[in-house]
Motif scaffolding. Structure first.
Motif, PDB file in Angstrom:
ATOM      1  N   LEU A  48       0.836  -1.199   0.000  1.00 28.63           N
ATOM      2  CA  LEU A  48       0.000   0.000   0.000  1.00 28.63           C
ATOM      3  C   LEU A  48       0.872   1.251   0.000  1.00 28.63           C
ATOM      4  O   LEU A  48       2.048   1.196   0.330  1.00 28.63           O
ATOM      5  CB  LEU A  48      -0.862   0.036   1.273  1.00 28.63           C
ATOM      6  CG  LEU A  48      -1.666  -1.219   1.620  1.00 28.63           C
ATOM      7  CD1 LEU A  48      -2.334  -1.039   2.981  1.00 28.63           C
ATOM      8  CD2 LEU A  48      -2.714  -1.472   0.538  1.00 28.63           C
ATOM      9  N   SER A  49       0.256   2.382  -0.337  1.00 27.27           N
ATOM     10  CA  SER A  49       0.908   3.682  -0.165  1.00 27.27           C
ATOM     11  C   SER A  49       0.047   4.486   0.802  1.00 27.27           C
ATOM     12  O   SER A  49      -0.914   3.960   1.372  1.00 27.27           O
ATOM     13  CB  SER A  49       0.988   4.419  -1.504  1.00 27.27           C
ATOM     14  OG  SER A  49       1.756   3.676  -2.416  1.00 27.27           O
ATOM     15  N   GLY A  50       0.357   5.765   0.940  1.00 28.52           N
ATOM     16  CA  GLY A  50      -0.466   6.620   1.798  1.00 28.52           C
ATOM     17  C   GLY A  50      -1.425   7.451   0.947  1.00 28.52           C
ATOM     18  O   GLY A  50      -1.699   7.116  -0.213  1.00 28.52           O
ATOM     19  N   GLY A  51      -1.929   8.525   1.528  1.00 31.60           N
ATOM     20  CA  GLY A  51      -2.758   9.460   0.769  1.00 31.60           C
ATOM     21  C   GLY A  51      -4.181   8.976   0.541  1.00 31.60           C
ATOM     22  O   GLY A  51      -4.685   8.076   1.221  1.00 31.60           O
ATOM     23  N   GLU A  81       6.598   4.689   3.411  1.00 34.12           N
ATOM     24  CA  GLU A  81       6.125   5.009   4.760  1.00 34.12           C
ATOM     25  C   GLU A  81       6.868   6.233   5.259  1.00 34.12           C
ATOM     26  O   GLU A  81       8.039   6.464   4.916  1.00 34.12           O
ATOM     27  CB  GLU A  81       6.348   3.797   5.679  1.00 34.12           C
ATOM     28  CG  GLU A  81       5.984   3.983   7.128  1.00 34.12           C
ATOM     29  CD  GLU A  81       4.523   4.376   7.375  1.00 34.12           C
ATOM     30  OE1 GLU A  81       4.166   5.544   7.046  1.00 34.12           O
ATOM     31  OE2 GLU A  81       3.761   3.573   7.921  1.00 34.12           O
ATOM     32  N   ARG A  82       6.161   7.025   6.024  1.00 36.35           N
ATOM     33  CA  ARG A  82       6.781   8.180   6.666  1.00 36.35           C
ATOM     34  C   ARG A  82       7.430   7.686   7.970  1.00 36.35           C
ATOM     35  O   ARG A  82       6.818   6.880   8.681  1.00 36.35           O
ATOM     36  CB  ARG A  82       5.720   9.233   6.987  1.00 36.35           C
ATOM     37  CG  ARG A  82       5.063   9.874   5.751  1.00 36.35           C
ATOM     38  CD  ARG A  82       3.718   9.253   5.429  1.00 36.35           C
ATOM     39  NE  ARG A  82       3.044   9.867   4.286  1.00 36.35           N
ATOM     40  CZ  ARG A  82       2.100  10.812   4.421  1.00 36.35           C
ATOM     41  NH1 ARG A  82       1.720  11.222   5.620  1.00 36.35           N
ATOM     42  NH2 ARG A  82       1.520  11.317   3.347  1.00 36.35           N
ATOM     43  N   VAL A  83       8.631   8.166   8.255  1.00 35.99           N
ATOM     44  CA  VAL A  83       9.344   7.684   9.446  1.00 35.99           C
ATOM     45  C   VAL A  83       8.890   8.505  10.654  1.00 35.99           C
ATOM     46  O   VAL A  83       9.511   9.481  11.064  1.00 35.99           O
ATOM     47  CB  VAL A  83      10.874   7.722   9.238  1.00 35.99           C
ATOM     48  CG1 VAL A  83      11.605   7.149  10.453  1.00 35.99           C
ATOM     49  CG2 VAL A  83      11.239   6.915   7.992  1.00 35.99           C
ATOM     50  N   HIS A 163       5.138  12.511  -8.396  1.00 38.40           N
ATOM     51  CA  HIS A 163       5.809  11.524  -7.527  1.00 38.40           C
ATOM     52  C   HIS A 163       4.890  10.330  -7.265  1.00 38.40           C
ATOM     53  O   HIS A 163       3.665  10.459  -7.276  1.00 38.40           O
ATOM     54  CB  HIS A 163       6.309  12.156  -6.219  1.00 38.40           C
ATOM     55  CG  HIS A 163       5.254  12.315  -5.159  1.00 38.40           C
ATOM     56  ND1 HIS A 163       4.605  13.505  -4.921  1.00 38.40           N
ATOM     57  CD2 HIS A 163       4.741  11.435  -4.261  1.00 38.40           C
ATOM     58  CE1 HIS A 163       3.747  13.350  -3.918  1.00 38.40           C
ATOM     59  NE2 HIS A 163       3.805  12.100  -3.502  1.00 38.40           N
ATOM     60  N   VAL A 164       5.531   9.193  -7.052  1.00 38.20           N
ATOM     61  CA  VAL A 164       4.820   7.983  -6.614  1.00 38.20           C
ATOM     62  C   VAL A 164       5.635   7.400  -5.460  1.00 38.20           C
ATOM     63  O   VAL A 164       6.841   7.591  -5.398  1.00 38.20           O
ATOM     64  CB  VAL A 164       4.696   6.934  -7.738  1.00 38.20           C
ATOM     65  CG1 VAL A 164       3.671   7.348  -8.771  1.00 38.20           C
ATOM     66  CG2 VAL A 164       6.037   6.640  -8.388  1.00 38.20           C
ATOM     67  N   ALA A 165       4.950   6.663  -4.568  1.00 37.81           N
ATOM     68  CA  ALA A 165       5.579   6.197  -3.334  1.00 37.81           C
ATOM     69  C   ALA A 165       6.324   7.412  -2.743  1.00 37.81           C
ATOM     70  O   ALA A 165       5.774   8.509  -2.710  1.00 37.81           O
ATOM     71  CB  ALA A 165       6.485   5.006  -3.597  1.00 37.81           C
ATOM     72  N   GLU A 193      11.191  12.677   6.398  1.00 40.38           N
ATOM     73  CA  GLU A 193      11.889  11.382   6.462  1.00 40.38           C
ATOM     74  C   GLU A 193      10.959  10.254   6.061  1.00 40.38           C
ATOM     75  O   GLU A 193       9.885  10.076   6.639  1.00 40.38           O
ATOM     76  CB  GLU A 193      12.397  11.147   7.884  1.00 40.38           C
ATOM     77  CG  GLU A 193      13.294  12.263   8.351  1.00 40.38           C
ATOM     78  CD  GLU A 193      14.304  11.802   9.373  1.00 40.38           C
ATOM     79  OE1 GLU A 193      14.151  10.694   9.921  1.00 40.38           O
ATOM     80  OE2 GLU A 193      15.258  12.553   9.605  1.00 40.38           O
ATOM     81  N   ARG A 194      11.387   9.497   5.089  1.00 39.37           N
ATOM     82  CA  ARG A 194      10.545   8.430   4.555  1.00 39.37           C
ATOM     83  C   ARG A 194      11.387   7.244   4.128  1.00 39.37           C
ATOM     84  O   ARG A 194      12.564   7.382   3.838  1.00 39.37           O
ATOM     85  CB  ARG A 194       9.801   8.935   3.309  1.00 39.37           C
ATOM     86  CG  ARG A 194       8.732   9.959   3.617  1.00 39.37           C
ATOM     87  CD  ARG A 194       8.570  10.922   2.469  1.00 39.37           C
ATOM     88  NE  ARG A 194       7.429  11.791   2.687  1.00 39.37           N
ATOM     89  CZ  ARG A 194       6.205  11.560   2.203  1.00 39.37           C
ATOM     90  NH1 ARG A 194       5.986  10.542   1.418  1.00 39.37           N
ATOM     91  NH2 ARG A 194       5.214  12.374   2.496  1.00 39.37           N
ATOM     92  N   ILE A 195      10.746   6.082   4.056  1.00 36.27           N
ATOM     93  CA  ILE A 195      11.362   4.938   3.376  1.00 36.27           C
ATOM     94  C   ILE A 195      10.507   4.677   2.137  1.00 36.27           C
ATOM     95  O   ILE A 195       9.331   5.022   2.101  1.00 36.27           O
ATOM     96  CB  ILE A 195      11.468   3.677   4.258  1.00 36.27           C
ATOM     97  CG1 ILE A 195      10.092   3.121   4.609  1.00 36.27           C
ATOM     98  CG2 ILE A 195      12.250   3.954   5.539  1.00 36.27           C
ATOM     99  CD1 ILE A 195       9.758   1.870   3.869  1.00 36.27           C
TER     100      ILE A 195
HETATM  101  O1  LIG Z   1       2.873   8.695   1.898  1.00 37.47           O
HETATM  102  C1  LIG Z   1       2.729   9.358   0.905  1.00 37.47           C
HETATM  103  O2  LIG Z   1       2.811  10.582   0.898  1.00 37.47           O
HETATM  104  C2  LIG Z   1       2.480   8.636  -0.356  1.00 37.47           C
HETATM  105  O3  LIG Z   1       2.512   7.303  -0.380  1.00 37.47           O
HETATM  106  C3  LIG Z   1       2.414   9.365  -1.627  1.00 37.47           C
HETATM  107  O4  LIG Z   1       3.139   8.791  -2.677  1.00 37.47           O
HETATM  108  C4  LIG Z   1       0.957   9.523  -2.010  1.00 37.47           C
HETATM  109  O5  LIG Z   1       0.421   8.299  -2.463  1.00 37.47           O
HETATM  110  C5  LIG Z   1       0.803  10.588  -3.078  1.00 37.47           C
HETATM  111  O6  LIG Z   1       1.353  11.779  -2.573  1.00 37.47           O
HETATM  112  C6  LIG Z   1      -0.632  10.831  -3.449  1.00 37.47           C
HETATM  113  O7  LIG Z   1      -1.338  11.248  -2.317  1.00 37.47           O
HETATM  114  P1  LIG Z   1      -2.816  11.799  -2.478  1.00 37.47           P
HETATM  115  O8  LIG Z   1      -3.570  10.728  -3.206  1.00 37.47           O
HETATM  116  O9  LIG Z   1      -3.323  12.004  -1.089  1.00 37.47           O
HETATM  117  O10 LIG Z   1      -2.705  13.060  -3.268  1.00 37.47           O
END
Ligand SMILES: O=C(O)[C@H](O)[C@@H](O)[C@H](O)[C@H](O)COP(=O)(O)O
Length: 267
Positions: A48-51, A81-83, A163-165, A193-195
């Motif tokens: 997974l990613s964030g956001g 992931e954000r550290v 950007h991705v990840a 800080e991120r990995i």
């Molecule tokens: O942790 C993070 O910041 C991410 O994994 C990042 O790559 C995110 O997926 C994009 O910035 C899109 O985020 P949004 O969909 O919220 O715009």
């Protein structure tokens, strides 16, 4: 929904009329990949990613998926992931746990989040070590074309800068060829800080899906999906080119509005 094949191997592009339609399609897509992967290998290793991605996965928590998906075979990872501490509001683990994982019967020991008591560099090294152990036992498959893990599915969001990840434009992290997981301490999107998985790992996955919504990302979506020629800036999302895996773009009609194929879709 319109289903389109992009030019120059940029993958399949799915443009949705609404976020609800996108969420429904995304849940179907993930459930189908899970079923195929469990049938084939007995596991489903998903990163997974964030956001905004996480809330767009919300339909997985309801019928029919809560009953039909074999959650006991899911192994969860983070493409980035954000550290920060796991209970910090910026933690991608916390985001996924609060909105997704706590609502699904996933085996707690199958959830592989980073060690939040380490520095970014240490956390990246340790996370790679954990993945190496799971590749050894084939919980995570191995690529036939590279020295990399082959995740069954890597889910990514994309920023308006492409950007991705945690792979940001003009960052040396884009050059990383040897590590599976690396770290940055200067992310332009906070926290710094991120990995992150590296491009070789993303491009070795069996499936990569990039979920992009909102008008603010329409120009970046055009630049990374359309055939815009040699003047195109080097955007990380454009560097996603799975060697043998399948790439699918999940867009809403705002993010897709500048694509060449959009005019034919919106007629
Ligand atoms: O942790 C993070 O910041 C991410 O994994 C990042 O790559 C995110 O997926 C994009 O910035 C899109 O985020 P949004 O969909 O919220 O715009």
């Amino acid at each position: 929904m319109a289903l389109l094949e992009s030019k120059k191997n940029r993958g399949e592009v799915r443009i949705h009329e609404s976020l609800e339609e996108l969420s429904t399609d995304l849940a179907d897509y993930i459930a189908e990949l899970s079923e195929a992967s469990v049938k084939e290998r007995g596991f489903f290793a998903i990163a997974l990613s964030g956001g905004s991605l996480i809330s767009l996965m919300r339909n997985l928590c309801g019928a029919p998926y809560n009953k039909t998906v074999d959650w006991s075979k899911w192994y969860i990872f983070w493409a980035d992931e954000r550290v920060v501490a796991k209970n910090h509001v910026d933690s991608n683990y916390k985001l996924a746990k609060d909105h997704l994982l706590s609502k699904l019967p996933i085996v707690p020991s199958h959830v592989h989040s980073i060690n939040d008591s380490l520095t970014a560099e240490e956390a990246a090294n340790e996370y790679e070590f954990v993945i190496r152990q799971l590749v050894r036992t084939r919980v995570v498959n191995v690529s036939d074309v590279s020295d990399c893990p082959k995740f069954d599915l890597i889910l990514l969001g994309m920023g308006p800068d492409g950007h991705v990840a945690s792979l940001f434009p003009n960052h040396s992290v884009l050059e990383e060829k040897n590590e599976w997981v690396t770290f940055i301490t200067t992310s332009p999107k906070p926290p710094p800080e991120r990995i992150t998985f590296t491009l070789p790992v993303i491009n070795s996955a069996a499936n990569v899906a990039v979920v992009v919504t909102g008008i603010g990302k329409a120009e970046a979506a055009r630049l990374v999906i359309d055939d815009v020629g040699p003047e195109c800036p080097v955007l990380p999302a454009r560097m996603i080119e799975p060697a043998v895996g399948k790439l699918v773009w999940f867009l809403d009609n705002q993010a897709g509005s500048k694509l060449k194929c959009f005019s034919q879709f919106s007629k």
